[in-house]
Motif scaffolding. Structure first.
Motif, PDB file in Angstrom:
ATOM      1  N   LEU A 298      -2.556  10.851  -8.796  1.00  0.00           N
ATOM      2  CA  LEU A 298      -2.862   9.444  -8.559  1.00  0.00           C
ATOM      3  C   LEU A 298      -3.016   9.169  -7.066  1.00  0.00           C
ATOM      4  CD1 LEU A 298      -0.458   7.578 -11.038  1.00  0.00           C
ATOM      5  CD2 LEU A 298      -2.936   7.782 -11.216  1.00  0.00           C
ATOM      6  N   VAL A 299      -2.028   9.623  -6.322  1.00  0.00           N
ATOM      7  CA  VAL A 299      -2.008   9.351  -4.886  1.00  0.00           C
ATOM      8  C   VAL A 299      -3.181  10.021  -4.192  1.00  0.00           C
ATOM      9  CG1 VAL A 299      -0.687   9.768  -2.771  1.00  0.00           C
ATOM     10  CG2 VAL A 299       0.472   8.940  -4.815  1.00  0.00           C
ATOM     11  N   ASP A 300      -3.637  11.173  -4.739  1.00  0.00           N
ATOM     12  CA  ASP A 300      -4.736  11.906  -4.130  1.00  0.00           C
ATOM     13  C   ASP A 300      -6.005  11.057  -4.029  1.00  0.00           C
ATOM     14  OD1 ASP A 300      -5.886  14.400  -3.091  1.00  0.00           O
ATOM     15  OD2 ASP A 300      -7.082  14.381  -4.919  1.00  0.00           O
ATOM     16  N   GLY A 301      -6.188  10.130  -4.963  1.00  0.00           N
ATOM     17  CA  GLY A 301      -7.386   9.303  -4.939  1.00  0.00           C
ATOM     18  C   GLY A 301      -7.212   7.985  -4.222  1.00  0.00           C
ATOM     19  N   TRP A 302      -6.029   7.725  -3.692  1.00  0.00           N
ATOM     20  CA  TRP A 302      -5.746   6.476  -2.996  1.00  0.00           C
ATOM     21  C   TRP A 302      -5.664   6.680  -1.490  1.00  0.00           C
ATOM     22  CZ3 TRP A 302      -1.123   5.162  -6.713  1.00  0.00           C
ATOM     23  CH2 TRP A 302      -1.634   4.847  -7.966  1.00  0.00           C
ATOM     24  N   VAL A 303      -5.540   5.602  -0.772  1.00  0.00           N
ATOM     25  CA  VAL A 303      -5.504   5.678   0.683  1.00  0.00           C
ATOM     26  C   VAL A 303      -4.235   4.985   1.183  1.00  0.00           C
ATOM     27  CG1 VAL A 303      -6.738   5.183   2.818  1.00  0.00           C
ATOM     28  CG2 VAL A 303      -8.022   5.516   0.695  1.00  0.00           C
ATOM     29  N   PRO A 304      -3.430   5.663   1.996  1.00  0.00           N
ATOM     30  CA  PRO A 304      -2.227   5.022   2.537  1.00  0.00           C
ATOM     31  C   PRO A 304      -2.570   3.774   3.347  1.00  0.00           C
ATOM     32  CG  PRO A 304      -2.157   7.403   2.890  1.00  0.00           C
ATOM     33  CD  PRO A 304      -3.539   7.079   2.410  1.00  0.00           C
ATOM     34  N   VAL A 305      -1.798   2.730   3.178  1.00  0.00           N
ATOM     35  CA  VAL A 305      -2.035   1.472   3.903  1.00  0.00           C
ATOM     36  C   VAL A 305      -1.952   1.715   5.410  1.00  0.00           C
ATOM     37  CG1 VAL A 305      -1.095  -0.829   4.347  1.00  0.00           C
ATOM     38  CG2 VAL A 305      -1.271   0.007   1.998  1.00  0.00           C
ATOM     39  N   LYS A 306      -1.102   2.657   5.821  1.00  0.00           N
ATOM     40  CA  LYS A 306      -0.936   2.923   7.254  1.00  0.00           C
ATOM     41  C   LYS A 306      -2.222   3.454   7.893  1.00  0.00           C
ATOM     42  CE  LYS A 306       0.895   7.589   6.453  1.00  0.00           C
ATOM     43  NZ  LYS A 306       2.101   8.457   6.526  1.00  0.00           N
ATOM     44  N   ASN A 307      -3.183   3.940   7.081  1.00  0.00           N
ATOM     45  CA  ASN A 307      -4.442   4.452   7.629  1.00  0.00           C
ATOM     46  C   ASN A 307      -5.429   3.352   7.995  1.00  0.00           C
ATOM     47  OD1 ASN A 307      -3.374   6.941   7.132  1.00  0.00           O
ATOM     48  ND2 ASN A 307      -4.910   7.608   5.656  1.00  0.00           N
ATOM     49  N   ALA A 308      -5.140   2.135   7.565  1.00  0.00           N
ATOM     50  CA  ALA A 308      -6.100   1.043   7.757  1.00  0.00           C
ATOM     51  C   ALA A 308      -6.216   0.660   9.230  1.00  0.00           C
ATOM     52  CB  ALA A 308      -5.693  -0.161   6.929  1.00  0.00           C
TER      53      ALA A 308
END
Length: 693
Positions: A298-308
């Motif tokens: 699941l996490v592999d397809g998402w983007v950490p908020v800290k990357n924004a």
């Protein structure tokens, strides 16, 4: 206290007497503790137990820990918002026909065998604990809100002609109050006195909040049922965030509570896909993904908020929190990417007019920035330099300011002082012989190969697998002499290390193909014999049941596992050829970002090499003993990691033998690495500022 040795014994024994349908073994099972512990408590051998054990035992008995140690067998906690009215709650005798089964009972399933045993106990000993019922309805009958199992056991006896359903022989406490108060108390009674399944518990908590969310907060529910607030929040998520199919899967045991909790992070459509995959795996007897596997996917397809690089408030999709790590993610990668690209454009606009040129490089679009072709200016005035705004494959934004195009040796360089020229190799000058051991060179090659494998595996989805397909073609066409050994027999005869990420993910996928061979071992590499002797048609069926993305990941891992630096590196000086350099540039593979000195490198380096390295990392004083020097270097890195004096930039101390350099570059880098730190910063291997390979 004469009868009881300890308060713990009194509480447990009196509670068991009041609950004849619960044996000591059953109490241990409900509490999740060893039966022997319950036996020691009830015999008076223990006057104290560990905190977690006390909480588990008290929770199974519907008590607080304070009740347990006070010797109470009923809870001293009364919920004031739902307390019965004055004078209400007296026990009366009812017939079975006067009582109605509660359709809203949180408990939905009843074990037939256990119910039969309870019926026999009631027939032999009578009803030892009263039932609790709501006020009479219009038809004069009362709904049972606590004691549903005893009511059903009595119905079984009546159906068998062993209980008179018209005789007033059932003790019942009738509550008083409005419907909402009675329903709330009914739910609480069942939560405190009945062992519910996770979904039954979740739905009961939800019903309480639906009655009055301002009264039944998660903190209030937790206090009432003697659980933590986090536990209540997790249960509520099961009821409110899972699809009906996922709820059924947890109820029938297809998935665990841990897996269900991970699924609460996924959108409904993704949940349906995962549940379908789990059901197919169960039907075919395949290894089923566990909670950690699903979380990773699941996490592999998402983007950490800290990357924004933008204000997260601009994002209109859902932000999901991983309960295990606390990491927050944007679960709509496309929406995130749109905002991130806009942020890059805004950042570029800020530099317009302030730099000679501005360039946005988006790796996802196949654009690349070859850092080895540029120097980074250290001058205060950067108006005649350029700035590169990189959007990496991980969709993070990196700003490289003060970029100056490197030029050939002997040609004036724009970033150098006026009149200065970039020096080439001085005539006749040769670097001092390198005090390397053979073991060090072998280890350096293996370390770089392992790091290369991980980089290839991570790169796989950046270009839809184009890079790994290209490497596979090379291996198939030139496997006997290339850097991609497709022939597994040939590959496994090498002494190559394996990338940590590659090894972990290969172990995962190979265990899915053959769970029986999924055994942990101490081998250095995860090898293909883990799949055992699966028939080709079985292997085909299992692979085709996977999603395309999973097959692509396994393909990428298998190709990456066959890659390494196999040729050309043992010839002095240790160096890489043109293909190595091209591949490293394409992957933006930089050893300065990943390498740290390990025991093998320290042991393989001679004293002169270690002293040069110590100077590069600003180690003072430098020990005289080689053993002490190695220990001091390790401590220097450990201290920096723990917040001590920071290390210089890696470009200043990562040794040439673990970098991707050609022969000339190695000689120059080696010469620079043996200079004092001040000299090294002012003049790099190419005569200008040292660039990362």
């Amino acid at each position: 206290m004469a009868k009881w040795k300890t308060n713990l014994q009194k509480s447990a024994c009196e509670w068991l007497t009041a609950h004849p349908d619960v044996s000591k073994s059953e109490l241990a099972r409900r509490a999740g503790i060893d039966k022997a512990m319950v036996m020691r408590v009830t015999s008076g051998e223990r006057n104290d137990v560990a905190g977690e054990t006390a909480m588990a035992l008290a929770g199974a008995m519907g008590l607080s820990v304070e009740d347990l140690y006070a010797g109470r067998s009923t809870s001293a906690v009364t919920a004031p918002a739902i307390a019965p009215a004055d004078g209400a709650g007296d026990v009366q005798m009812f017939s079975l026909r006067q009582l109605v089964v509660n359709p809203s009972n949180p408990r939905k399933t009843f074990d037939a065998e256990a119910l039969a045993e309870l019926a026999e106990s009631i027939f032999t000993h009578g009803i030892l604990q009263n039932l609790v019922a709501a006020p009479a309805s219009k038809d004069g009958r009362n709904v049972v809100i606590a004691g549903g199992r005893r009511q059903r056991a009595l119905i079984k006896l009546a159906e068998a002609g062993r209980w008179d359903e018209n005789a007033p022989n059932i003790p019942v406490r009738v509550l008083a109050g409005d419907d909402a108060r009675v329903l709330a108390l009914a739910i609480v009674e069942n939560l405190q006195r009945v062992e519910l399944s996770p979904m039954e518990e979740a739905e009961a908590f939800t019903e309480l909040q639906q009655l009055d969310a301002t009264v039944w907060t998660t903190a209030r529910i937790a206090e009432t049922v003697h659980r933590t607030q986090r536990f209540v929040q997790q249960r509520l998520a099961l009821a409110t965030k899972l699809t009906a199919k996922a709820k059924k899967a947890i109820s029938d045991g297809t998935i665990s509570v841990e897996t269900a909790r991970v699924l609460t992070m996924a959108p409904m459509k993704r949940q349906a896909e995962i549940i379908g995959e789990i059901e197919r795996a169960k039907e075919n007897g395949w290894g089923m993904p566990d909670a950690d596997d699903i979380r990773e996917r699941l996490v592999d397809g998402w983007v950490p908020v800290k990357n924004a690089a933008f204000d997260p408030a601009l994002y209109t999709g859902e932000i999901v929190t991983d309960e295990e790590t606390g990491e927050r993610y944007f679960n709509d990668a496309e929406a995130f990417n749109t905002l991130q690209c806009a942020a890059a454009e805004a950042k570029a606009a800020e530099y317009e007019g302030k730099r000679a040129w501005v360039k946005i490089v988006d790796h996802a679009k196949g654009q690349h920035f070859n850092s080895y072709e540029y120097n980074t200016s250290k001058r205060k005035d950067l108006s005649d330099t350029g700035v590169v705004i990189k959007i990496n494959y991980e969709r993070t934004i990196e700003i490289l300011d003060g970029q100056v195009k490197r030029v050939a040796s002997g040609v004036p360089q724009a970033d150098a002082p006026r009149g200065a020229r970039v020096s080439g190799k001085e005539a006749g000058e040769q670097p001092a012989p390198e005090p390397y051991t053979n073991a060090l060179l072998v280890h350096a090659r293996r370390t770089k190969s392992a790091a290369l494998q991980d980089r290839i595996a991570h790169y796989a989805f950046a270009d839809n697998g184009d890079t790994v397909i290209t490497l596979a073609i090379i291996g198939l066409l030139r496997g006997d002499e290339s850097y991609v050994k497709i022939d597994t027999a040939m590959r496994q005869n090498t002494d190559q290390l394996q990338g940590r990420h590659v090894g972990q993910r290969l172990a995962h996928f190979l265990s899915l193909l053959n769970p029986k061979r999924n055994k942990s071992n101490d081998e250095e590499r995860v090898t293909f014999d883990r799949i055992g002797h699966l028939r080709i048609e079985t292997l085909w069926d299992k692979l085709r049941a996977w999603e395309p993305r999973e097959r692509m990941e396994l393909f990428s891992l298998l190709v990456a596992d066959q890659c390494g630096f196999f040729v050309g590196y043992s010839k002095p000086p240790p160096h890489h050829n043109a293909f190595d350099l091209k591949l490293a540039a394409h992957l933006e593979f930089d050893m300065t970002a990943v390498w740290r000195p390990d025991d093998a490198w320290l042991d393989g380096s001679r004293k002169a090499r270690l002293e040069a390295f110590a100077r590069a990392i600003r180690l003072e004083p430098i020990p005289k003993s080689t053993v002490q020097l190695r220990a001091a270097i390790k401590k220097r890195f450990a201290d920096a990691h723990q917040g001590g004096a920071p290390l210089p930039p890696p470009e200043e101390w990562v040794p040439p033998e673990v970098r991707i350099l050609d022969a000339a570059g190695f000689k120059e880098a080696f010469k620079a690495s043996n200079k004092e730190p001040g000299e090294r910063r002012s003049r790099g291997a190419d005569g200008g500022e040292e660039a990362r390979p």
